[in-house]
Design a protein around this motif. Structure first.
Motif, PDB file in Angstrom:
ATOM      1  N   ALA A  96       0.844  -1.211   0.000  1.00  0.00           N
ATOM      2  CA  ALA A  96       0.000   0.000   0.000  1.00  0.00           C
ATOM      3  C   ALA A  96       0.871   1.250   0.000  1.00  0.00           C
ATOM      4  O   ALA A  96       0.527   2.273   0.598  1.00  0.00           O
ATOM      5  CB  ALA A  96      -0.936  -0.013   1.206  1.00  0.00           C
ATOM      6  N   ALA A  97       2.011   1.174  -0.691  1.00  0.00           N
ATOM      7  CA  ALA A  97       2.935   2.314  -0.729  1.00  0.00           C
ATOM      8  C   ALA A  97       2.282   3.532  -1.367  1.00  0.00           C
ATOM      9  O   ALA A  97       1.483   3.404  -2.289  1.00  0.00           O
ATOM     10  CB  ALA A  97       4.203   1.934  -1.495  1.00  0.00           C
ATOM     11  N   ILE A  98       2.658   4.710  -0.859  1.00  0.00           N
ATOM     12  CA  ILE A  98       2.167   5.976  -1.409  1.00  0.00           C
ATOM     13  C   ILE A  98       3.359   6.860  -1.772  1.00  0.00           C
ATOM     14  O   ILE A  98       4.457   6.683  -1.249  1.00  0.00           O
ATOM     15  CB  ILE A  98       1.266   6.726  -0.400  1.00  0.00           C
ATOM     16  CG1 ILE A  98       1.973   6.864   0.970  1.00  0.00           C
ATOM     17  CG2 ILE A  98      -0.072   6.014  -0.235  1.00  0.00           C
ATOM     18  CD1 ILE A  98       1.212   7.691   1.990  1.00  0.00           C
ATOM     19  N   THR A  99       3.118   7.808  -2.663  1.00  0.00           N
ATOM     20  CA  THR A  99       4.176   8.696  -3.142  1.00  0.00           C
ATOM     21  C   THR A  99       3.967  10.084  -2.558  1.00  0.00           C
ATOM     22  O   THR A  99       2.983  10.750  -2.878  1.00  0.00           O
ATOM     23  CB  THR A  99       4.133   8.781  -4.686  1.00  0.00           C
ATOM     24  OG1 THR A  99       4.220   7.460  -5.204  1.00  0.00           O
ATOM     25  CG2 THR A  99       5.274   9.631  -5.215  1.00  0.00           C
ATOM     26  N   ILE A 155       2.795  13.322  -8.571  1.00  0.00           N
ATOM     27  CA  ILE A 155       2.388  12.300  -9.536  1.00  0.00           C
ATOM     28  C   ILE A 155       1.644  12.961 -10.702  1.00  0.00           C
ATOM     29  O   ILE A 155       1.091  14.050 -10.567  1.00  0.00           O
ATOM     30  CB  ILE A 155       1.529  11.189  -8.902  1.00  0.00           C
ATOM     31  CG1 ILE A 155       0.221  11.736  -8.328  1.00  0.00           C
ATOM     32  CG2 ILE A 155       2.303  10.439  -7.848  1.00  0.00           C
ATOM     33  CD1 ILE A 155      -0.753  10.627  -7.945  1.00  0.00           C
ATOM     34  N   ASP A 182      -1.659   5.128  -4.942  1.00  0.00           N
ATOM     35  CA  ASP A 182      -1.795   6.490  -5.500  1.00  0.00           C
ATOM     36  C   ASP A 182      -2.896   6.534  -6.553  1.00  0.00           C
ATOM     37  O   ASP A 182      -3.665   7.498  -6.615  1.00  0.00           O
ATOM     38  CB  ASP A 182      -0.490   6.937  -6.187  1.00  0.00           C
ATOM     39  CG  ASP A 182       0.677   7.141  -5.240  1.00  0.00           C
ATOM     40  OD1 ASP A 182       0.454   7.409  -4.052  1.00  0.00           O
ATOM     41  OD2 ASP A 182       1.833   7.033  -5.717  1.00  0.00           O
ATOM     42  N   LYS A 239      -6.239   6.674  -4.929  1.00  0.00           N
ATOM     43  CA  LYS A 239      -6.407   7.950  -4.221  1.00  0.00           C
ATOM     44  C   LYS A 239      -6.684   9.090  -5.203  1.00  0.00           C
ATOM     45  O   LYS A 239      -7.619   9.864  -5.029  1.00  0.00           O
ATOM     46  CB  LYS A 239      -5.148   8.279  -3.407  1.00  0.00           C
ATOM     47  CG  LYS A 239      -5.016   7.491  -2.096  1.00  0.00           C
ATOM     48  CD  LYS A 239      -3.758   7.954  -1.354  1.00  0.00           C
ATOM     49  CE  LYS A 239      -3.545   7.203  -0.043  1.00  0.00           C
ATOM     50  NZ  LYS A 239      -4.473   7.591   1.028  1.00  0.00           N
ATOM     51  N   ILE A 240      -5.854   9.197  -6.242  1.00  0.00           N
ATOM     52  CA  ILE A 240      -6.007  10.328  -7.174  1.00  0.00           C
ATOM     53  C   ILE A 240      -7.290  10.171  -7.997  1.00  0.00           C
ATOM     54  O   ILE A 240      -7.973  11.164  -8.279  1.00  0.00           O
ATOM     55  CB  ILE A 240      -4.757  10.486  -8.071  1.00  0.00           C
ATOM     56  CG1 ILE A 240      -4.789  11.831  -8.804  1.00  0.00           C
ATOM     57  CG2 ILE A 240      -4.610   9.371  -9.100  1.00  0.00           C
ATOM     58  CD1 ILE A 240      -4.472  13.005  -7.955  1.00  0.00           C
TER      59      ILE A 240
END
Lengths: 258, 258
Positions: free
Chosen positions: A49-52, A57, A79, A82-83
């Motif tokens: 569940a990594a996020i930047t 982005i 991401d 989310k976006i």
């Protein structure tokens, strides 16, 4: 995308928008729903569940029309969800779907899986969310046997919903003849022999990840790995509240005064 | 590292080996244990339990002596733990410890946290594992108030152990006067307003991650967020079996035949 009474599904994956798995997912679901696809612009296997947050982005619209909008995103699978929910959906989708992943996400793999990163994010946002994965890493894996099950599971979730805070992790064995569905628990297992060291031409070692999965309960018929080993589709209901309530009670008697 | 009767602890983090948080963790624990530190070579915030399989990883020994070995690793926090256990520990460590993180890992943040990626990996490998995080993102945050609690918690875990499959997620409020420890459950909450769109000078949008955390149960005194809001150290016991056993029973009555 025009206003219709069709369900709206948000799709993503961790193999990138070009992967056969997500193209097959689109093909399977397009007859029954409007689709918004926001998927990584390249492979992101093992993203969890990594996020930047360190760099921005970017998102590009690649396809639009006939109930399908497809975007590529420079970020992680999480991401993408989310976006999409922040900026690219016309309304809250009826479901978030991850996959179809090229590779097994049963057992402890749920923790490393970018496909399940998609699904966990959908679930954290209060949307019924399901991940689909096939136990075959090949770029040209055969996803067709999974189609009728994917449609049935999506239709059932659209009708019945899922409880808040729970999503589904669905894995398919790599076989043309699926024996049916089993509802499972996460298998207890561990990855071993995880690296192969190599010598760099200018000196020093580098390490390639590999690994051998060790099933610590191969006889347990209620586990996802057992189902897969025996030709069944494995559905593992997965919680986002990871609290261990039993240990919570026990630790209250520990001496933690300073 | 010479053979001693001192415990052996494996440390990592997601802010990189240069971060003040892990240097403070080393300072706190060095008097009571031998330490092996394998930490990322730069910031990896929000890495979750991501793993690197597409490219190889490299590891460099930076410091060795007096009960401390420090390595930097080109991979994710989870990679650090995996490669350390595979190639850089003289024996199975007595504990795996993540942190001290610059930033809050309570509530739903547990899913995105690279610190907890470290801890979950240790736990998946059957080793008692604990993550420490401070609710302050500053590079120069004050970790000193946490020191006595970290030592007490580590000593207690070394003595009592943890059940297989459960780790601890420990968060500290950013206050010089900690009121004591509360054993908590994961707070139900959600991130909102997660992106700020910006215009690229050559056209097109890009998005920076930001966000406002919304606590969906601010009055619940048994939650980790409540503890932190009220000046307490929050210990949240965290499971790696994420199966929802209740839903498992219910879904068995669904119509999933094709």
């Amino acid at each position: 995308m025009t206003e219709t009474s069709r369900p709206l599904l948000l799709l993503s994956n961790d193999d990138g928008f070009q992967a056969k798995g997500i193209q097959c997912l689109i093909e399977t679901l397009r007859p029954i729903a409007d689709l918004i696809v926001v998927a990584p612009d390249g492979p992101r296997s093992g993203s969890s569940a990594a996020i930047t947050s360190i760099c921005p982005i970017q998102v590009k619209c690649l396809t639009e029309g006939d109930g399908l909008k497809l975007y590529s995103c420079s970020g992680t699978p999480t991401d993408c969800v989310k976006i999409a929910l922040h900026s690219f959906v016309p309304r809250v989708p009826d479901m978030v779907i991850g996959g179809i992943n090229h590779g097994d996400n049963s057992s402890v793999n749920v923790h490393y899986s970018g496909t399940m990163g998609v699904v966990i994010e959908g679930c954290l946002k209060g949307i019924p969310s399901v991940g689909f994965s096939l136990c075959n890493h090949d770029a040209d894996a055969d996803f067709k046997p999974a189609y009728p099950y994917i449609r049935r599971i999506v239709e059932e979730v659209l009708e019945k919903g899922l409880p808040k805070g729970t999503c589904l992790n669905v894995n398919f064995p790599d076989t043309p003849k699926l024996k049916g569905v089993r509802v499972c628990r996460q298998t207890d297992g561990v990855w071993t022999q995880e690296y192969v060291p190599c010598n760099h031409p200018r000196g020093g070692a580098y390490f390639w990840m590999t690994g051998v999965y060790q099933n610590d309960e191969p006889e347990a018929e209620d586990t996802d790995h057992w189902a897969l080993d025996h030709g069944y589709v494995a559905i593992t209901p997965t919680k986002i509240d990871v609290t261990d309530y039993e240990l919570k009670k026990q630790i209250e008697s520990w001496n933690l005064h300073v």
